[in-house]
Every structure is written in C-alpha cells, then in structure tokens.
Write an enzyme that holds these catalytic residues in place. Structure first.
Site, PDB file in Angstrom:
ATOM      1  CB  ILE A 472      -0.734 -25.749   8.116  1.00 28.75           C
ATOM      2  CG1 ILE A 472       0.521 -26.618   8.151  1.00 28.75           C
ATOM      3  CG2 ILE A 472      -1.378 -25.843   6.741  1.00 28.75           C
ATOM      4  CD1 ILE A 472       0.241 -28.117   8.013  1.00 28.75           C
ATOM      5  N   GLY A 473       1.033 -23.180  10.016  1.00 32.51           N
ATOM      6  CA  GLY A 473       1.690 -22.985  11.308  1.00 32.51           C
ATOM      7  C   GLY A 473       3.142 -23.380  11.245  1.00 32.51           C
ATOM      8  CB  ALA A 516      10.250 -26.068   4.852  1.00 29.16           C
ATOM      9  CB  ILE A 619      17.975 -25.361  11.272  1.00 27.20           C
ATOM     10  CG1 ILE A 619      18.251 -26.769  11.819  1.00 27.20           C
ATOM     11  CG2 ILE A 619      16.762 -24.739  11.959  1.00 27.20           C
ATOM     12  CD1 ILE A 619      17.199 -27.813  11.507  1.00 27.20           C
ATOM     13  CE  LYS A 623      12.298 -16.115  17.636  1.00 23.59           C
ATOM     14  NZ  LYS A 623      11.933 -14.729  17.961  1.00 23.59           N
ATOM     15  CE  LYS A 691      18.783 -34.762   6.894  1.00 18.90           C
ATOM     16  NZ  LYS A 691      19.572 -35.968   7.258  1.00 18.90           N
ATOM     17  N   GLY A 694       8.986 -31.122  10.375  1.00 20.59           N
ATOM     18  CA  GLY A 694       7.671 -31.025  11.016  1.00 20.59           C
ATOM     19  C   GLY A 694       7.217 -32.289  11.714  1.00 20.59           C
ATOM     20  CD  GLU A 695       5.200 -35.645   8.791  1.00 24.77           C
ATOM     21  OE1 GLU A 695       6.132 -35.664   7.954  1.00 24.77           O
ATOM     22  OE2 GLU A 695       4.083 -36.103   8.563  1.00 24.77           O
TER      23      GLU A 695
END
Ligand code: FES
Ligand code: FES
Lengths: 734, 171
Positions: A472-473, A516, A619, A623, A691, A694-695
C-alpha cells in the site's frame, strides 16, 4: 516443502546476519518504482472488461431515519441508466474492522449516519450513473439523531476489559511533589488515502472476483463471502497496487458489496468507485477523543502516578474504541496507574483504525503532559523522559524485547542541538515570528501476525515469491525481493514478487505495522527451507552453504544452480506468533525534535525543522523505511496543526467532506524532514530481527510540534488541531 | 459526440458523452490509466496533465473542449524502460510510496519547471520580476496543488531539485 515457525523462543541467529550478500537493509530503489512513475501500475478501478458497467452509490441525505422509498422510476428514463440496485439486507451498514472474519453489520433501510450508502445506480457509462445517483428520488423518514458529542459524553460507557489499575492513584497524586491533571481533545480524522475506495466485481461460473482496494485480503475475502452468502472459495480478491490505506481500507466497505450484488444480478462486470465525499462520509474515521491525563512525580522527576482515561465515540454495537493509552501503559514507570476507555454512542460513521490507532492521538496528550510536567519540575523534557524509562513493564513486569529509547533521545537531542534551547517560552524572535523547539518520545507496539508465502527457485537462478500481502506504499514488493535475493544469493532483479491476490498463500495483510515483519518472515522461512534442500542435494550442512550470484558454494567448490537443480524448487513458509509476545513487551521507539515559527500577529504556525530518530530492530530497506517514517511524521504534523473532520452537531453531516476542506498537509507545509535509524536487532520479534515501522513515525510527532509551539509563544493548546484561532488571543504582545 | 484528441503526439478518435472529463476520457476510453482520479473536484492534483505545455487538473475540464490541443500525460513523458529524468529521480529519491499521486506530481513538476524557467513568480518569491531561485520553498510552494497523503514531500522536493539543477548546469 512446507515449513513453519511459531515464535515461542528467541531465534538464535538470523541468516540475514550470515549470508553476507549485502542486499537486505540497503536503500534499494522500489522494484515497482518504474511502473508507478510511468503510470503503468494498474490500480483496482483500472482493469478493463468487455461490457463493464459503472455503479455510483446513493448516499443517505440524513443522519438518522428510515428509507421509505427509493424510486428507481424517477431516473429509469434517463439515457444510459441500466438499473437501480437496492438490497436493504445485504448492503453494509458500515465497513468491517480489520482482521474480522465475518461481515460487518448489514442492512441499510435504517440509516445510522449521514451519507450511509443505501443503493447503487448502475449505468452504461460513469456519466450516466453519476447523473442518476444525483437525481434519484429518495423518500426518507427522519428520526432524532445523536449528533452532539459534547452533549452526550456524560453517557459514555466503559469499554469491556479496558480498565487497568494498579496501586492507589489518589494517594500517589496527593503525595506527589508535582502533578499534572488536564484534558486533551482530538477531533475525528480521516485516512484520506489518495486512491478512493474502488472495486470491480466480476461474477463468472459461480465465482466472484473483486479487483478491490483493500489492505488485508485474506480477511477481506472472508468478510465479503460472508456478506454475500458465498463460500470463501467462491471469492477471489485482487489488489496488486493500492493507492494508500492508512487503516481506511483494512476491512471491506460499501463499494465492494454493492458492486458484487450488482454483478451477480446483472451477470456483467460492475465497477463502483466512491466519490471523495463518500470516502470521507461512509468509510471509517478515527474517533474524536477526550483524554484526561494525570501524572504525579517526586522532586527528582520520578513518576509515581500515571492515569490516562479516554472517551471515544462509535456507532451502536461497534466495540472499537481508540486505545489512546496503548503506549502510556509501558512507556514510563510510576507505581500507581489507571487506564480506561469509554464509548459514547453516536450516529456518526464508524470509528475504526487509522494509522497507529491509539498512539497517534494518545501520544498527542501524553507527550504534552510530560512536557508540562517537565516545566513544572524545572527539568529538561529529555532528562525527564530518560529518568522514567522503566526497567520492565510497569504493570505486568515483563521485560522489553529490545528498546533503544534512551539512545534515540540522547542521539536525537545531540544532533538537533537541543542543548541550545531556552526553556522559557517566547524568548526567540525572528522578524514576525516567535521561534521555539519541542520534543516528544515515540513508541508503537510491535506485532506478528500469522503469514504464509511461497517461494519458487528456478534452475536458471530466478525466483518467484507469492503471498496475498498488499503493497500500500509500504515497500512490500521491494523488501520481499531483498530478503529473497539475500537468502538465495540472487540479484534483486532476478526475483519476481507477486502480491495482492487471494489465490496466493494468505498473509498478515498490511496493517498495524506488521506486514513487513510477518510476511517477510514467511518468505525468510521458505528461503531457509530452499537453502536446506540445496545443501542436502550437495550433501553438506546448510551452514556451510554459500549462495551468491546464482552459484552454490561450499569450501572451494562452486557450482551454478542449474547444475544442482533438475527443476524448480518450491517451499511455503509460515510464521506464527507464539510465547515471545506473552513473555516480552515488543515495541519500536524513537524521539522527535521539532522547531516551529509562530507568527506574532496571526498565530500561524510553520514547522521549520523536524528531526526524528528511531530504533525498530533491523531496518529492511533504509530508503523505504525512511519514507514510512517521513509519512508518519507528516501525519503527525497534520494532526497537530490542520486535520479536523467536523461533524455538524445538528444533523450529523460531515462539514468538510472533501480535500478542499479537510486539510491534509501540502508540500509547502513540510520542510526537509530528517529521519535517522539506530542499529538494533530483535531476536524475540521474528527471524528477521525487525520490528514494525509504518506507524512509529506518527507516534508522538504531533506532540513535538505542540511542545515547540508552547516554547515559541508560551501558549498551551490542548484542543487539537492547534489552529491560529486558538492561539491568536493568547499570543504575547507582538 | 465525435471528437479527435491529440494525446502524447497521437490523434485519437472518440465518441464521447459530452459530460466526459479529460480525465475520464483518458482513463475509461483510452486506457491511459496513468492519470489518476483522487477527488474529481480539482482538489488533489492526481489528475494533472499538460495541455499545450501547461499543467491543468484534467478532472475539471471536459474532453470536448480540447480538440486541437496537445495533451501530454505521464505515459507521454517516459516508459518503464526509458524514464524521463524526473521519473528516474522520483524512483531514486523515493519520491512516492503508494504511487497514486505520483503521475500527477511528475506531470506537475514537468510543467512547473517550465514555469520557473519562464520566470513566473510564486507566492513565496521575494522579487516578482527577478528569475525565481530553485529553493526548497519555491519548489514546495509551486508543488502544493499536488497532495500526497503518503507524504513523500521531502523526497519529492529532493527529486525535483536534482533534475532542475542538472538541467541548469546543462544550459
Ligand atoms: S482528481 Fe482532479 S484534482 Fe483531484
Ligand atoms: S505516493 Fe501515495 S499519495 Fe503520494
């Protein structure tokens, strides 16, 4: 081979730390990037079918009442109208909550909120259907609605099992050296993904295919099948590209059910795209909240009492309540504690999850309360937070799986130049602007959701990954390609990732920042199994196998894959949450630092600088992870300054139901933001040691802005968003 | 109505309902799906295309008004195999996430750089007569008609700046 792992134990070693391909974590460009920037990525409304019909939803023109008649005859003669679909029982009253396995409440004869979709006008063209939907005669009996939150909030009912208490709060507050007791309010917000909710339903051979714009296809499929009385096997959902979600597309909503009903009745493919106004009025919102926070601390700034009580709103029988205290429960210590959520029943659109449900607005209150407490104590806000990082979860005593909060605070403060700050408000002036700085911590719970993926490795050194995860991006296509490339020793360009189709193995879906890590772990497991198979074929131990550049190496021997494999190898990996989430508190952490200017005459606020430091395990792609954080930070700036979905208390209409009136930040509102990640590994979380990210960026971001506003001009506004009208009367003399 | 539209250098014969916007003509009748619909009301910029070199919101204009105009869409700027400099810079700088606002951003940036080159001032220009400088503030201001809810703004500005600087050097 099918392999699975339940996270009952920490993973001793991650292959990602030993394969040495240097692909995972790298800032690899999005693999689908060239398609998106050239306009060739096809989103759900963009599939073409012969005989495609166009449906436009009819919205209820009142906030409460009963539909007496929808008069199809009133528009039947208009050119291009095919039919009017009314199905009072099947149409959805409201969207589903994410991960639900059943349909949401159905039935639209009784209208529960303004703009509730009640019928579908189907036309040969979009123009015809739109005209019909605007013209159709609709007779409705109005009922008394519950539209005024302020007048009803005393009727809030405690949400079941939301109350958590420890110690004697009143005594702790009475004995405290310094206390804060204040109420913060946050308005309703809307996700406002740029792609409106859209679906094309195709009914063929007793099977429904929906090209839909959803985030979590496996559960969306169950909801849709249930709503239509079909078996899950009869429903397929395809969502290869989704134009943003942010929670707004977790569960199914009106357009897909309406399109499906129409397609099944008419035996032709039907497309339904919500108008922007319908997206705002009839999908989901983040509830407005009223949050009371009480803090008590001793003279050294050690918290002794923490209470966070939240009132939210929702429709009848909808149990979701924005869990605003989610991170308050574990972020800082303090023995006496109280958390509680209550719900006011309102006739307004469904309250559900929007990016970081809980933390996004909870930290707007908590992190400002901490700022106020620091000021009361005469302490630096960073030092106050550092002092209150608890050794373990303050209530259940669990240890943290990994937590670099202190490092984020310290490194973030250093890089930002925090020590230059004057703690006294309204001290710095540049021309017409008061300048100030503020900070806030970030915390967002980490989750793992059951997820499966299939990986096929071909002898020619190419691989295909399949899972029903959506991108979703978020970067799903790219990170799954990276994980596969890393573990199978292939270039990223040799990996094809296929997503967004329920014909593929079911995944966690995209939501809650778990996509992810969950789907990535399933791909990891499948690749690990493929590595074992190759090692077996070579008669060596898996740990001695080196896969690189399409070759398999062990010792001095190096052979191309096509010599080892007679045909493609396939494995399905499945990850499942286990005891690790019961034994450890898992969360991502960070720290935001922000500089704002407040116009001395008008009260206009400009964010001049914002730098945030995060730690969230490994990570996977620097990017795309950076972009996730940037996006969250901008959502936070929007929440602090402009976003305010307004309900008319007289009739329940949403006053600002479009993008001209609901103000998401625009380019000129955002300076060059900076994101930094700290190195971290979380072996309790999953085999990737990653972990969710996105939020995390939104959590706390808006509070850093609010605290900077106070430092700039000396005005505390606890009623978000902080628009100039709330500042102007209290500004210091210009 | 029968009309001919010139899109990306090619003429297309169309039989259209006169109510059809340029946006819907592109998406529904020509399968040029790169131009996106975010609001249909001129509020988001996702539908930005170039008409005779000028950027416009294609949802706000009817197809029948554009016979004889040269319309350029994202598909006319580059292809996945041969990206335009701005398209490539958006990929390199991650100037997007979901990608839905992106074709509009890139069409808009393409037109915007021409406007700057022609010396048009903006709301943040200090001097209305001087050539505008390539500051973040100028680019952000001029790109503010294109919303990005994924909020790739920081990277969008970086991508546009890189292309604009490279081009200035080449001149
Ligand atoms: S779709 Fe044209 S401006 Fe939004
Ligand atoms: S990339 Fe998603 S809206 Fe801009």
């Amino acid at each position: 081979m099918d392999v699975s792992l339940k996270m009952d134990e920490p993973v001793a070693e991650s292959l990602l730390d030993t394969t040495n391909q240097n692909i995972v974590s790298q800032p690899v460009d999005r693999v689908e990037g060239p398609l998106k920037v050239s306009g060739t990525a096809r989103y759900s409304a963009e599939y073409k079918f012969p005989g495609l019909l166009h449906g436009v939803l009819v919205s209820a023109p009142m906030g409460k009442g009963r539909i007496l008649k929808i008069d199809a005859g009133s528009i039947e003669k208009l050119p291009g109208i095919v039919t009017v679909i009314t199905d009072y029982d099947t149409f959805l009253r409201n969207p589903a909550q994410g991960q639900d396995e059943e349909a949401p409440e159905q039935g639209v004869r009784d209208v529960s909120y303004f703009g509730q979709p009640v019928a579908l006008v189907v036309g040969e063209s979009f123009e015809a259907a739109r005209h019909g939907a605007q013209r159709i005669a609709l007779d409705m009996r109005p009922d008394e609605g519950r539209f005024d939150f302020a007048a009803r909030k005393h009727m809030a009912e405690p949400k079941k099992r939301s109350r958590k208490a420890q110690g004697d709060l009143d005594a702790a507050l009475a004995a405290a050296h310094a206390t804060i007791d204040a109420i913060w309010t946050t308005p309703s917000q809307t996700s406002a993904a740029m792609e409106p909710h859209a679906g094309i339903a195709v009914w063929e051979d007793n099977k429904l295919t929906l090209y839909g714009s959803y985030q979590m296809l496996a559960s969306d499929r169950l909801q849709l099948a249930d709503a239509l009385g079909l078996k899950p096997e009869q429903v397929r959902i395809v969502a290869r590209y989704v134009g943003g979600g942010f929670g707004g597309k977790l569960g199914i909503s009106a357009e897909s059910v309406a399109a499906a009903v129409a397609a099944m009745r008419l035996n032709r493919p039907v497309r339904v795209v919500m108008t922007r106004q319908q997206v705002t009025e009839a999908t989901v919102r983040r509830s407005n909240t009223e949050q009371r926070i009480r803090l008590g601390a001793d003279a050294e700034g050690r918290l002794t009492a923490v209470a966070h009580e939240t009132i939210t709103a929702n429709l009848d029988r909808s149990s979701f309540s924005e869990p605003a205290s989610a991170s308050t429960q574990f972020l800082y210590g303090g023995q006496a504690r109280l958390f509680l959520n209550s719900i006011v029943r309102m006739d307004q659109l469904l309250s559900a999850s929007m990016r970081a449900p809980g933390e996004a607005v909870g930290m707007l209150a908590l992190e400002c309360a901490m700022d106020e407490l620091a000021e009361t104590l005469g302490m630096d806000p960073v030092a106050l937070r550092l002092r209150n990082i608890p050794a373990r979860h303050p209530m259940d005593g669990l240890p943290f799986s990994s937590r670099s909060l202190a490092e984020c605070l310290e490194i973030g403060a250093r890089d930002f130049g925090w020590s230059d700050r004057d703690p006294r408000p309204a001290q710095r002036r540049e021309g017409d602007w008061w300048i100030g700085v503020g900070m806030a911590a970030a915390a967002r719970s980490n989750m793992l959701i059951k997820s499966s993926a299939r990986v096929m490795l071909a002898p020619d050194g190419t691989a295909v990954v399949e899972t029903d995860l959506t991108d979703i991006g978020t970067g799903s296509y790219t990170i799954l390609a990276q994980i596969t490339a890393e573990l199978l020793g292939l270039p990223v360009s040799s990996v094809e990732v296929r997503l967004g189709d329920t014909d593929f193995p079911p995944s966690s879906g995209s939501g809650g920042s778990f996509g992810a890590a969950s789907a990535g772990s399933s791909v990891y497991l499948a690749c690990e199994s493929l590595r074992q198979e190759i090692a077996e074929k070579l008669g060596i131990a898996p740990k001695d196998l080196v896969l690189t550049e399409g070759m398999a190496r062990h010792g001095n021997v190096s052979r191309p894959l096509h010599e080892i494999l007679s045909g493609p190898l396939t494995a399905i990996g499945t990850i499942e949450p286990g005891e690790m989430e019961e034994k450890f508190v898992q969360a991502g952490f960070g720290a935001h630092f922000c500089e704002v200017g407040v116009n001395a005459h008008s009260g206009e606020v400009r964010v001049r600088r914002m730098e945030s430091t995060f730690a969230a395990g490994r990570i996977l792609n620097e990017k795309t992870a950076t972009s996730q954080c940037l996006g969250g930070m901008v959502f936070g700036i929007g929440a602090a300054l402009t976003e305010d979905l307004m309900h008319d208390p007289r009739n329940g209409a949403i006053v600002n139901h479009d993008l001209a009136e609901y103000h998401v930040p625009v380019n000129a509102d955002i300076p060059a933001l900076k994101v930094r990640f700290l190195e971290e590994r979380d072996e309790k979380a999953n085999p990737l040691f990653a972990k969710g990210i996105g939020e995390l960026g939104i959590s706390g971001a808006g509070a850093a802005v609010a605290n900077a506003i106070y430092n700039a001009c000396g005005v505390r506004v606890r009623d978000y968003p902080i628009t100039l009208d709330k500042l102007i009367e209290k500004l210091p003399p210009a | 109505m029968h009309i001919t539209l010139s899109i990306n250098g090619k003429d297309h014969e169309l039989d259209l309902d006169p109510r059809t916007s340029v946006l819907d003509a592109l998406r529904d009748h020509l399968d040029l799906i790169g131009t996106k619909k975010g609001c249909d009301h001129g509020q988001c910029g996702a539908c930005t295309v170039l008409v005779n070199g000028r950027r416009i919101n294609s949802c706000l204009t009817l197809a029948v008004m554009h016979e004889g105009d040269a319309i350029t869409t994202i598909e006319g700027l580059g292809t996945p195999e041969a990206l335009s400099p701005l398209q490539a810079a958006f990929v390199a700088h991650d100037g997007f996430q979901c990608g839905y606002c992106t074709p509009g951003q890139i069409c808009s940036a393409t037109g915007m750089l021409e406007e700057m080159r022609a010396g048009w001032p903006s709301h943040v220009s200090e001097d209305l007569l001087a050539a505008p400088d390539l500051s973040d503030a100028e680019i952000s201001e001029r790109m503010s008609g294109n919303l990005c809810r994924c909020s790739a703004y920081t990277n969008i500005v970086a991508a546009i700046t890189e292309v604009a600087e490279a081009r200035d050097e080449a001149v």
